[in-house]
Enzyme design. Structure first.
Site, mmCIF file in Angstrom:
data_model
loop_
_atom_site.group_PDB
_atom_site.id
_atom_site.type_symbol
_atom_site.label_atom_id
_atom_site.label_comp_id
_atom_site.label_asym_id
_atom_site.label_seq_id
_atom_site.Cartn_x
_atom_site.Cartn_y
_atom_site.Cartn_z
ATOM 1 N N PHE A 1 0.781 -1.109 -0.167
ATOM 2 C CA PHE A 1 -0.003 0.061 -0.058
ATOM 3 C C PHE A 1 0.764 1.343 -0.091
ATOM 4 C CE2 PHE A 1 -1.798 3.491 2.591
ATOM 5 C CZ PHE A 1 -3.119 3.690 1.981
ATOM 6 N N ASP A 2 1.834 1.540 0.896
ATOM 7 C CA ASP A 2 2.737 2.583 0.974
ATOM 8 C C ASP A 2 3.412 2.926 -0.259
ATOM 9 O OD1 ASP A 2 2.320 1.271 3.408
ATOM 10 O OD2 ASP A 2 3.753 2.705 4.470
ATOM 11 N N THR A 3 4.102 1.704 -1.049
ATOM 12 C CA THR A 3 4.837 1.853 -2.120
ATOM 13 C C THR A 3 3.812 2.533 -3.192
ATOM 14 O OG1 THR A 3 6.243 0.470 -1.502
ATOM 15 C CG2 THR A 3 6.260 0.758 -3.634
#
Length: 420
Positions: free
Chosen positions: A199-201
């Site tokens: 999700f972060d990437t």
């Protein structure tokens, strides 16, 4: 989409409204949750100059985590609880951020591996309107990090892969210490498909491609020895995410043009320098010289860095995967990053023109390198069933040198006359 182009306005809020909402995603954290939230609440109450809220996002815990969270909400002012019936850190963050009314949203891991002194420097540029997202980075020169060699190698290899495969310009995609402006999150979150660790990437890549400003804060970070993250499963899921997102970017499946028009900051214009009037020591138009000697020097520097990354990744994964699979993984990761680095640094090519062709040429060089190194390993193991590790590494270095010569020839043929 909301029109957000141009400079951001500083956050305007009533004195009683939370300016910052810090989300703590948890799954089966009944032991660590209480000390974490109390410590974070005490820090924010004493050292954070704005109203705040802490949201505990419990995603499908089966122990007493939700009970502990409800107890903390009753004990500490400004603590809220959000419960989800399905697992996934990305799912928890997306739900908590979407439901929050705070203009600045952040999250941190429940183990509090990151020093809380970095929290105000993380969110201040977002509150002021200077930046749109902010991330803590463990890979800056001034960061102080305590963690094992295996995690260090995997983290650096992953971020190197992101630079090569997705042209990422942020330094640390995985640090569990990030913040985003709520107006930006409202536009980006519906486009993020991953609900887990990738999700972060995915969020950061979309933000970068939309022309948003990502602020990086060097952090002090101490690895949690009790971490229950499955490194192999997470790495495989991240690789699948890189492939999916890469395909979406190449095929134009994402509305990047609209995103950049709505969210991106207008480019700055520099005074035009006439040919022949460049400052001393600067190449015309900022391009890398096309001469063979300088290309060789730059190619060699990239090659040395790639070889070191290859050896570190091979050593880190050999015990888990075995010699041949570890060799394949290490070669693939470093080959993608090597092509991207040579494209920009050695041959002076920027932009996306011919990028697919160049990476195809890089993968051809990768296939040749794989054949050389795999063949060398096969011969070595045929001679000695259990060769000494230094001998094995020496054989791989020799095979990689031969592959490096082939790589330079192939890349120069494909890129030398295609500078933009």
């Amino acid at each position: 989409m909301t029109a957000l182009g141009g400079p951001r306005a500083a956050v305007q809020t009533r004195p009683t409204a939370a300016v910052l909402d810090v989300v703590i995603p948890v799954h089966n954290e009944e032991v660590d949750l209480g000390p974490c939230v109390r410590r974070l609440h005490a820090h924010l109450s004493a050292d954070f100059p704005y109203p705040f809220q802490i949201t505990i996002a419990d995603n499908a815990s089966v122990d007493d985590t939700l009970k502990v969270a409800d107890g903390l909400a009753g004990e500490l002012p400004g603590v809220e609880v959000l419960h989800l019936d399905a697992k996934g850190r990305g799912r928890a963050l997306s739900a908590a951020w979407s439901a929050s009314s705070a203009p600045v949203l952040a999250y941190m891991d429940v183990d509090l591996s990151t020093d809380l002194a970095a929290l105000l420097p993380l969110v201040a540029p977002l509150i002021s309107g200077h930046s749109d997202l902010a991330i803590g980075t463990r890979l800056a020169r001034t960061s102080r990090v305590v963690r094992g060699a295996k995690r260090e190698v995997i983290s650096r290899a992953y971020n190197l892969l992101l630079r090569g495969a997705l042209a990422a310009r942020f330094s640390d995609a995985q640090c569990g210490f990030k913040a985003i402006r709520a107006d930006v999150a409202a536009e980006l979150l519906p486009l993020v498909r991953d609900t887990g660790w990738f999700f972060d990437t995915e969020l950061l890549v979309l933000a970068q491609r939309a022309g948003l400003r990502i602020h990086e804060v060097p952090v002090d970070w101490v690895d949690d020895p009790d971490s229950r993250v499955d490194i192999v499963a997470t790495a495989l899921a991240d690789l699948r995410g890189v492939g999916r997102l890469g395909r979406a970017l190449l095929t134009g499946a994402l509305p990047l043009v609209d995103l950049r028009a709505q969210l991106g900051r207008a480019p700055l214009t520099a005074p035009r320098v006439q040919p022949g009037q460049e400052p001393p020591g600067q190449e015309p138009s900022g391009q890398v010289p096309v001469g063979l000697p300088r290309q060789l020097v730059r190619f060699a520097a990239v090659g040395v860095a790639s070889t070191l990354a290859y050896l570190l990744l091979f050593v880190a994964t050999r015990g888990v995967l075995g010699a041949q699979p570890a060799n394949l993984l290490a070669l693939l990761v470093t080959a993608v990053a090597n092509t991207a680095a040579n494209r920009r640094l050695t041959f002076g090519i920027s932009g996306r023109r011919h990028v697919a062709r160049h990476h195809a040429q890089g993968l051809l060089a990768f296939a040749l390198g794989l054949a050389l190194t795999s063949g060398a390993l096969a011969v070595l193991h045929a001679v000695s069933a259990v060769p000494a590790r230094p001998v094995e590494l020496a054989v791989l270095v020799a095979a990689n040198l031969a592959a490096t010569v082939l790589r330079f020839v192939l890349l120069r043929l494909g890129m030398h006359h295609r500078r933009t």
